[in-house]
Motif scaffolding. Structure first.
Motif: not given
Ligand SMILES: C[S@@+](CC[C@H](N)C(=O)[O-])C[C@H]1O[C@@H](n2cnc3c(N)ncnc32)[C@H](O)[C@@H]1O
Length: 212
Positions: A9-35
């Motif tokens: 859980k902590a690594a997932r929060v970190d992974w999304v927060i530290r996305a390098p740009d806007n498009a990548e953050m959006r993609r990571r939220y899409d991947i994280w959404a179910n969890a």
């Protein structure tokens, strides 16, 4: 879960927060959404939605038309619905996060919208804009859009990370809107740990900004 999603859980929060740009953050939220809800949905893990909802309950009528900006899976919307609000509109740029929110039947409308761009809503069409978990993620220029969307006397209730408010440029836009007599700071709550288990250093305050 996809293979790409970090294991804890902590690594997932970190992974999304530290996305390098806007498009990548959006993609990571899409991947994280179910969890997302099982990772941060418990009140004891993520206090900010409840704290925003408490303040909204103090400053708005239950019939208020509210825009939830960066609504995600609807954790803030759910807290508002539980407090008796029933006219809430969701915007978010992650269609997968919004899909989870849609299944909860909280919002009267849900719109996929990147807040780097203007929304399609009419000026002065909301009594309030609420936003939570977004200070270091949504573009600070969206504060101008929120001011455009509020009726005179309307409120923005914002779960603010004060350091990110400065470093991400919100403070500069706020000064501009204050100078133009569009927004004023109504109140600023006491600091609290918004995610006590995963990000104990994130001290958050609930601010109310008023449209003039
Ligand atoms: C930490 S989540 C918070 C979600 C929800 N407000 C909550 O408190 O659970 C941040 C949300 O902001 C959204 N977001 C980030 N940047 C955005 C942008 N430029 N436009 C619209 N939504 C954005 C993300 O997709 C994500 O759903």
């Amino acid at each position: 879960m996809t293979d790409e999603l970090p294991q804890t859980k902590a690594a997932r929060v970190d992974w999304v927060i530290r996305a390098p740009d806007n498009a990548e953050m959006r993609r990571r939220y899409d991947i994280w959404a179910n969890a997302y809800d099982s990772d941060v949905g418990a009140v004891e893990d993520y206090l900010a939605p409840m704290e925003v909802a408490k303040v909204v309950g103090q400053v708005l009528e239950r019939s208020a038309r509210i825009l939830d900006a960066g609504a995600g899976t609807g954790l803030l919307g759910q807290a508002l619905k539980d407090s008796g609000f029933h006219n809430i509109v969701a915007v978010d740029y992650s269609d997968q996060m919004l899909e989870i929110a849609r299944g909860k039947a909280i919002y009267t409308e849900l719109h996929i919208c990147d807040l780097n761009n203007a929304t399609a809503f009419a000026p002065a069409s909301f009594d309030a804009v609420v936003t939570c978990g977004t200070t270091s993620q949504m573009p600070s220029a969206s504060l101008r859009e929120f001011a455009r969307l509020l009726r005179p006397g309307g409120s923005i209730v914002f779960a603010v990370l004060p350091e990110a408010w400065e470093s991400c440029g919100w403070a500069v836009i706020m000064k501009e809107l204050e100078a133009a007599h569009r927004l004023t700071l109504g109140s600023r709550g006491v600091p609290f740990q918004m995610m006590p288990t995963t990000e104990p250093d994130f001290m958050c305050e609930i601010w109310v900004l008023k449209a003039t």
